[in-house]
Write a protein that holds these residues in place. Structure first.
Motif, PDB file in Angstrom:
ATOM      1  N   MET A  68       0.833  -1.182   0.000  1.00  0.00           N
ATOM      2  CA  MET A  68       0.000   0.000   0.000  1.00  0.00           C
ATOM      3  C   MET A  68       0.884   1.255   0.000  1.00  0.00           C
ATOM      4  N   LEU A  69       0.529   2.212  -0.821  1.00  0.00           N
ATOM      5  CA  LEU A  69       1.284   3.452  -0.936  1.00  0.00           C
ATOM      6  C   LEU A  69       1.095   4.297   0.313  1.00  0.00           C
ATOM      7  N   LYS A  70       2.190   4.713   0.909  1.00  0.00           N
ATOM      8  CA  LYS A  70       2.118   5.572   2.097  1.00  0.00           C
ATOM      9  C   LYS A  70       2.287   7.016   1.661  1.00  0.00           C
ATOM     10  N   VAL A  71       1.330   7.858   2.065  1.00  0.00           N
ATOM     11  CA  VAL A  71       1.383   9.282   1.769  1.00  0.00           C
ATOM     12  C   VAL A  71       1.499  10.016   3.094  1.00  0.00           C
ATOM     13  N   ASN A  72       2.362  11.000   3.137  1.00  0.00           N
ATOM     14  CA  ASN A  72       2.536  11.819   4.322  1.00  0.00           C
ATOM     15  C   ASN A  72       1.184  12.419   4.718  1.00  0.00           C
ATOM     16  N   LEU A  73       0.839  12.325   6.001  1.00  0.00           N
ATOM     17  CA  LEU A  73      -0.451  12.803   6.497  1.00  0.00           C
ATOM     18  C   LEU A  73      -0.649  14.299   6.243  1.00  0.00           C
ATOM     19  N   ASP A  74       0.379  15.093   6.459  1.00  0.00           N
ATOM     20  CA  ASP A  74       0.265  16.540   6.230  1.00  0.00           C
ATOM     21  C   ASP A  74       0.007  16.845   4.752  1.00  0.00           C
ATOM     22  N   THR A  75       0.633  16.074   3.872  1.00  0.00           N
ATOM     23  CA  THR A  75       0.414  16.257   2.433  1.00  0.00           C
ATOM     24  C   THR A  75      -1.026  15.900   2.075  1.00  0.00           C
ATOM     25  N   LYS A  76      -1.538  14.827   2.662  1.00  0.00           N
ATOM     26  CA  LYS A  76      -2.916  14.418   2.420  1.00  0.00           C
ATOM     27  C   LYS A  76      -3.890  15.503   2.880  1.00  0.00           C
ATOM     28  N   ILE A  77      -3.617  16.086   4.033  1.00  0.00           N
ATOM     29  CA  ILE A  77      -4.478  17.142   4.568  1.00  0.00           C
ATOM     30  C   ILE A  77      -4.454  18.362   3.650  1.00  0.00           C
ATOM     31  N   LYS A  78      -3.280  18.740   3.148  1.00  0.00           N
ATOM     32  CA  LYS A  78      -3.186  19.870   2.218  1.00  0.00           C
ATOM     33  C   LYS A  78      -3.980  19.597   0.944  1.00  0.00           C
ATOM     34  N   PHE A  79      -3.868  18.376   0.435  1.00  0.00           N
ATOM     35  CA  PHE A  79      -4.603  17.997  -0.770  1.00  0.00           C
ATOM     36  C   PHE A  79      -6.109  18.106  -0.532  1.00  0.00           C
ATOM     37  N   LEU A  80      -6.574  17.534   0.565  1.00  0.00           N
ATOM     38  CA  LEU A  80      -8.007  17.574   0.869  1.00  0.00           C
ATOM     39  C   LEU A  80      -8.485  18.998   1.127  1.00  0.00           C
ATOM     40  N   HIS A  81      -7.619  19.818   1.699  1.00  0.00           N
ATOM     41  CA  HIS A  81      -7.963  21.230   1.894  1.00  0.00           C
ATOM     42  C   HIS A  81      -8.199  21.904   0.537  1.00  0.00           C
ATOM     43  N   GLY A  82      -7.435  21.502  -0.462  1.00  0.00           N
ATOM     44  CA  GLY A  82      -7.629  22.048  -1.805  1.00  0.00           C
ATOM     45  C   GLY A  82      -9.024  21.773  -2.349  1.00  0.00           C
ATOM     46  N   LEU A  83      -9.656  20.738  -1.836  1.00  0.00           N
ATOM     47  CA  LEU A  83     -11.010  20.377  -2.274  1.00  0.00           C
ATOM     48  C   LEU A  83     -12.092  20.941  -1.347  1.00  0.00           C
ATOM     49  N   SER A  84     -11.705  21.633  -0.288  1.00  0.00           N
ATOM     50  CA  SER A  84     -12.657  21.942   0.776  1.00  0.00           C
ATOM     51  C   SER A  84     -13.263  23.337   0.731  1.00  0.00           C
ATOM     52  N   HIS A  85     -13.452  23.885  -0.442  1.00  0.00           N
ATOM     53  CA  HIS A  85     -14.065  25.207  -0.560  1.00  0.00           C
ATOM     54  C   HIS A  85     -15.122  25.170  -1.653  1.00  0.00           C
ATOM     55  N   LYS A  86     -16.244  25.805  -1.394  1.00  0.00           N
ATOM     56  CA  LYS A  86     -17.368  25.782  -2.344  1.00  0.00           C
ATOM     57  C   LYS A  86     -16.944  26.247  -3.739  1.00  0.00           C
ATOM     58  N   THR A  87     -16.208  27.337  -3.813  1.00  0.00           N
ATOM     59  CA  THR A  87     -15.805  27.857  -5.129  1.00  0.00           C
ATOM     60  C   THR A  87     -14.885  26.878  -5.845  1.00  0.00           C
ATOM     61  N   ARG A  88     -13.984  26.243  -5.115  1.00  0.00           N
ATOM     62  CA  ARG A  88     -13.084  25.281  -5.759  1.00  0.00           C
ATOM     63  C   ARG A  88     -13.854  24.066  -6.268  1.00  0.00           C
ATOM     64  N   ILE A  89     -14.837  23.618  -5.517  1.00  0.00           N
ATOM     65  CA  ILE A  89     -15.679  22.504  -5.983  1.00  0.00           C
ATOM     66  C   ILE A  89     -16.468  22.931  -7.219  1.00  0.00           C
ATOM     67  N   GLN A  90     -16.989  24.156  -7.219  1.00  0.00           N
ATOM     68  CA  GLN A  90     -17.711  24.657  -8.397  1.00  0.00           C
ATOM     69  C   GLN A  90     -16.789  24.677  -9.616  1.00  0.00           C
ATOM     70  N   ILE A  91     -15.562  25.113  -9.425  1.00  0.00           N
ATOM     71  CA  ILE A  91     -14.589  25.145 -10.523  1.00  0.00           C
ATOM     72  C   ILE A  91     -14.340  23.730 -11.034  1.00  0.00           C
ATOM     73  N   LEU A  92     -14.117  22.791 -10.126  1.00  0.00           N
ATOM     74  CA  LEU A  92     -13.847  21.413 -10.534  1.00  0.00           C
ATOM     75  C   LEU A  92     -15.024  20.819 -11.297  1.00  0.00           C
ATOM     76  N   GLU A  93     -16.231  21.081 -10.833  1.00  0.00           N
ATOM     77  CA  GLU A  93     -17.411  20.593 -11.552  1.00  0.00           C
ATOM     78  C   GLU A  93     -17.498  21.241 -12.934  1.00  0.00           C
ATOM     79  N   CYS A  94     -17.135  22.498 -13.010  1.00  0.00           N
ATOM     80  CA  CYS A  94     -17.188  23.246 -14.268  1.00  0.00           C
ATOM     81  C   CYS A  94     -16.218  22.681 -15.305  1.00  0.00           C
TER      82      CYS A  94
END
Length: 106
Positions: free
Chosen positions: A1-27
């Motif tokens: 199983m691939l191990k990813v640094n926890l802090d890196t995972k949190i930063k990545f998920l934070h990138g997805l955690s805003h309404k406008t960013r989700i709207q952009i991704l859907e767009c």
């Protein structure tokens, strides 16, 4: 199983955690778009959208491709498209729980 640094995972998920960013991704999920097209489609302002695009690009979630005087933004790859589809599928199952959750922070 691939191990990813926890802090890196949190930063990545934070990138997805805003309404406008989700709207952009859907767009841009199905096709590349310019900033102007994204602004028009999600009814945002260009400065705000540009800041969110920079965040998404900085997290490696999206890429920009220069064509003439325009930059076209799209998802990084098929895995990102699959991730968004998977999130939608999971939410279909837990949507009511999430909507009723009183422990939401934010």
């Amino acid at each position: 199983m691939l191990k990813v640094n926890l802090d890196t995972k949190i930063k990545f998920l934070h990138g997805l955690s805003h309404k406008t960013r989700i709207q952009i991704l859907e767009c841009i999920k199905d096709s590349e778009k310019t900033v102007s097209q994204i602004v028009e489609e999600i009814k945002g302002n260009q400065s705000n959208i540009s800041q969110h695009l920079a965040c998404l690009k900085g997290c490696g979630i999206i890429v920009g491709r220069q064509e003439g005087k325009y930059v076209y933004y799209g998802l990084r790859n098929q895995k990102m498209r699959d991730l968004l589809t998977t999130i939608d599928g999971v939410l279909e199952e837990v949507e009511n729980d999430v909507a009723c959750c009183e422990n939401h922070i934010g």
